[in-house]
Design an enzyme around this catalytic site. Sequence first.
Site, PDB file in Angstrom:
ATOM      1  N   TYR A  84      -1.374  -0.149  10.162  1.00 31.64           N
ATOM      2  CA  TYR A  84      -1.561  -0.987   8.690  1.00 31.64           C
ATOM      3  C   TYR A  84      -0.447  -0.682   8.055  1.00 31.64           C
ATOM      4  CZ  TYR A  84      -3.555  -1.086   4.204  1.00 31.64           C
ATOM      5  OH  TYR A  84      -3.889  -1.609   2.904  1.00 31.64           O
ATOM      6  N   LYS A 135       2.529  -3.420   6.379  1.00 36.24           N
ATOM      7  CA  LYS A 135       2.467  -3.384   5.171  1.00 36.24           C
ATOM      8  C   LYS A 135       3.993  -3.531   4.795  1.00 36.24           C
ATOM      9  CE  LYS A 135      -1.622  -3.952   3.237  1.00 36.24           C
ATOM     10  NZ  LYS A 135      -1.988  -5.047   2.369  1.00 36.24           N
ATOM     11  N   SER A 168       0.942  -1.236   0.105  1.00 39.18           N
ATOM     12  CA  SER A 168      -0.146   0.136   0.092  1.00 39.18           C
ATOM     13  C   SER A 168       0.896   1.450   0.128  1.00 39.18           C
ATOM     14  CB  SER A 168      -1.069  -0.186   1.158  1.00 39.18           C
ATOM     15  OG  SER A 168      -1.330   1.211   1.375  1.00 39.18           O
TER      16      SER A 168
HETATM   17  N1  LIG Z   1      -8.645  -1.020  -2.153  1.00 43.21           N
HETATM   18  C1  LIG Z   1      -7.711  -0.051  -1.867  1.00 43.21           C
HETATM   19  O1  LIG Z   1      -7.987   1.011  -2.061  1.00 43.21           O
HETATM   20  C2  LIG Z   1      -6.355  -0.556  -1.427  1.00 43.21           C
HETATM   21  C3  LIG Z   1      -5.387   0.169  -1.286  1.00 43.21           C
HETATM   22  C4  LIG Z   1      -3.834   0.036  -1.024  1.00 43.21           C
HETATM   23  C5  LIG Z   1      -3.839  -1.365  -0.506  1.00 43.21           C
HETATM   24  N2  LIG Z   1      -4.911  -2.023  -0.473  1.00 43.21           N
HETATM   25  C6  LIG Z   1      -4.921  -3.725  -0.158  1.00 43.21           C
HETATM   26  O2  LIG Z   1      -5.352  -4.589  -1.103  1.00 43.21           O
HETATM   27  C7  LIG Z   1      -5.791  -5.658  -0.503  1.00 43.21           C
HETATM   28  C8  LIG Z   1      -7.057  -5.992  -0.707  1.00 43.21           C
HETATM   29  O3  LIG Z   1      -7.920  -4.760  -0.374  1.00 43.21           O
HETATM   30  P1  LIG Z   1      -9.499  -4.470  -0.900  1.00 43.21           P
HETATM   31  O4  LIG Z   1      -9.813  -3.355  -1.111  1.00 43.21           O
HETATM   32  O5  LIG Z   1     -10.050  -5.918  -1.602  1.00 43.21           O
HETATM   33  O6  LIG Z   1      -9.909  -5.081   0.788  1.00 43.21           O
HETATM   34  P2  LIG Z   1     -11.286  -5.792   1.316  1.00 43.21           P
HETATM   35  O7  LIG Z   1     -11.503  -5.425   2.759  1.00 43.21           O
HETATM   36  O8  LIG Z   1     -12.389  -5.573   0.248  1.00 43.21           O
HETATM   37  O9  LIG Z   1     -10.662  -7.106   1.307  1.00 43.21           O
HETATM   38  C9  LIG Z   1      -9.791  -7.741   2.292  1.00 43.21           C
HETATM   39  C10 LIG Z   1     -10.336  -9.012   2.518  1.00 43.21           C
HETATM   40  O10 LIG Z   1      -9.434  -9.465   3.435  1.00 43.21           O
HETATM   41  C11 LIG Z   1     -10.530 -10.476   4.375  1.00 43.21           C
HETATM   42  N3  LIG Z   1      -9.845 -10.703   5.547  1.00 43.21           N
HETATM   43  C12 LIG Z   1      -9.626  -9.454   6.624  1.00 43.21           C
HETATM   44  N4  LIG Z   1      -9.224  -9.735   7.810  1.00 43.21           N
HETATM   45  C13 LIG Z   1      -9.050 -11.223   7.677  1.00 43.21           C
HETATM   46  C14 LIG Z   1      -8.901 -12.385   8.425  1.00 43.21           C
HETATM   47  N5  LIG Z   1      -8.455 -12.215   9.866  1.00 43.21           N
HETATM   48  N6  LIG Z   1      -8.956 -13.653   8.167  1.00 43.21           N
HETATM   49  C15 LIG Z   1      -9.103 -13.940   6.543  1.00 43.21           C
HETATM   50  N7  LIG Z   1      -9.459 -12.895   5.820  1.00 43.21           N
HETATM   51  C16 LIG Z   1      -9.457 -11.434   6.269  1.00 43.21           C
HETATM   52  C17 LIG Z   1     -11.691  -9.574   4.400  1.00 43.21           C
HETATM   53  O11 LIG Z   1     -12.707 -10.634   4.941  1.00 43.21           O
HETATM   54  C18 LIG Z   1     -11.736  -9.198   2.975  1.00 43.21           C
HETATM   55  O12 LIG Z   1     -12.696  -9.753   2.016  1.00 43.21           O
HETATM   56  C19 LIG Z   1      -5.577  -5.637   1.108  1.00 43.21           C
HETATM   57  O13 LIG Z   1      -4.317  -6.138   1.663  1.00 43.21           O
HETATM   58  C20 LIG Z   1      -5.328  -4.224   1.112  1.00 43.21           C
HETATM   59  O14 LIG Z   1      -4.530  -3.755   2.193  1.00 43.21           O
HETATM   60  C21 LIG Z   1      -6.370  -1.983  -1.056  1.00 43.21           C
END
Ligand SMILES: NC(=O)c1ccc[n+]([C@@H]2O[C@H](COP(=O)([O-])OP(=O)(O)OC[C@H]3O[C@@H](n4cnc5c(N)ncnc54)[C@H](O)[C@@H]3O)[C@@H](O)[C@H]2O)c1
Length: 319
Positions: free
Chosen positions: A149, A153, A125
């Site tokens: 967070y 990362k 991230s």
């Molecule tokens: N969407 C963004 O803007 C963004 C930006 C930077 C980084 N990211 C990274 O991309 C990845 C995906 O992001 P996203 O937007 O799909 O997020 P999201 O929250 O939609 O998906 C994350 C998934 O992880 C699962 N999760 C959380 N805790 C858990 C646990 N204890 N055990 C099992 N599963 C668990 C959640 O249920 C969820 O379905 C993440 O690692 C996030 O940090 C996303």
Amino acid sequence: MRVLITGAGGFLGRRLTRELMSREGIVGPSGKVEPITHLTLADLGPVPLPEAPGVEIEVIQGDLADASTLERLCARPYDSLFHLASQLTFHAEQDPDHAWAVNVDPLRALIAAAQGCPRVIFASSIAVFGGDFPAEVADDLAPLPETTYGTHKAVNELILADASRHGRIDGRALRLPIILIRPGVTQPVVSDKVAAIVREPLEGRDFAAPLPPEAVVPVASAGAVVRGFLNLHDLPPDRLPPKRTLNLPALSVTVAHMVAAAARAGATGRVTSAPDPATQAVVAGWPQHFISHHAGPLGIAPDRDFDAIIADYLAHREV
Ligand SMILES: NC(=O)c1ccc[n+]([C@@H]2O[C@H](COP(=O)([O-])OP(=O)(O)OC[C@H]3O[C@@H](n4cnc5c(N)ncnc54)[C@H](O)[C@@H]3O)[C@@H](O)[C@H]2O)c1
């Protein structure tokens, strides 16, 4: 090819799963594109089953911080892992120890269980950056996270690079900017308040934007993320960027630009301006210009323009 996706039920995990299932395959241990035969989808929440004739699919629903879930997951051999599961900023600030158990320990366990140097793609991230950064934040700036967070990362990026150096995995990390446009109802997290500035009017709902029209946000579409993940996954090891970590280049757009693009795309909801100091303070802490010196030559590109980000959402929003 045996593929494992954690966070498969989330915004990006669902999109990645569908894209993977629509392809003939991805680069496998042979160094050539190989069909996916086994797919393990792990998430805390429900995971929709993709259309995937001929692919053996297993869903592991459970908390990665729970030893029995992690044990089940680690018992599955994999050639490629897309590690997306994460606790996000809000919850990680509330309970940093639990967040560590979700964000860091599972990656270590999955590396310990790895056989035959599998490829591991990690969703990192923009939050690894903090402090006084330059006008443009590129791949090689040293991470200086200011949140739990972002710290997790950054730790994972280091773990990934070190385990790769030891030959245990072939790890690659893609740092994501703010990914638009998350479907659904507005969540109390800042990145989703940004998404709502476009999503709400596109869905015919009025929205009071918590940022002023001139605020600049670094954004990319879910489609750009998935293309970036798969492109990075398929690269031969000798083409990887230094430290195996890359910024996904972002578009820098103002709120006014986002609202105008939504109107061009036929949005019927009205966006008014109601700047909220707390939201503004968080956004002011993000790099405005998130770039990559390595991505272009590797074929990893930002979205063409903000209209393309909206088109990506409209084409996939029912997922
Ligand atoms: N969407 C963004 O803007 C963004 C930006 C930077 C980084 N990211 C990274 O991309 C990845 C995906 O992001 P996203 O937007 O799909 O997020 P999201 O929250 O939609 O998906 C994350 C998934 O992880 C699962 N999760 C959380 N805790 C858990 C646990 N204890 N055990 C099992 N599963 C668990 C959640 O249920 C969820 O379905 C993440 O690692 C996030 O940090 C996303």
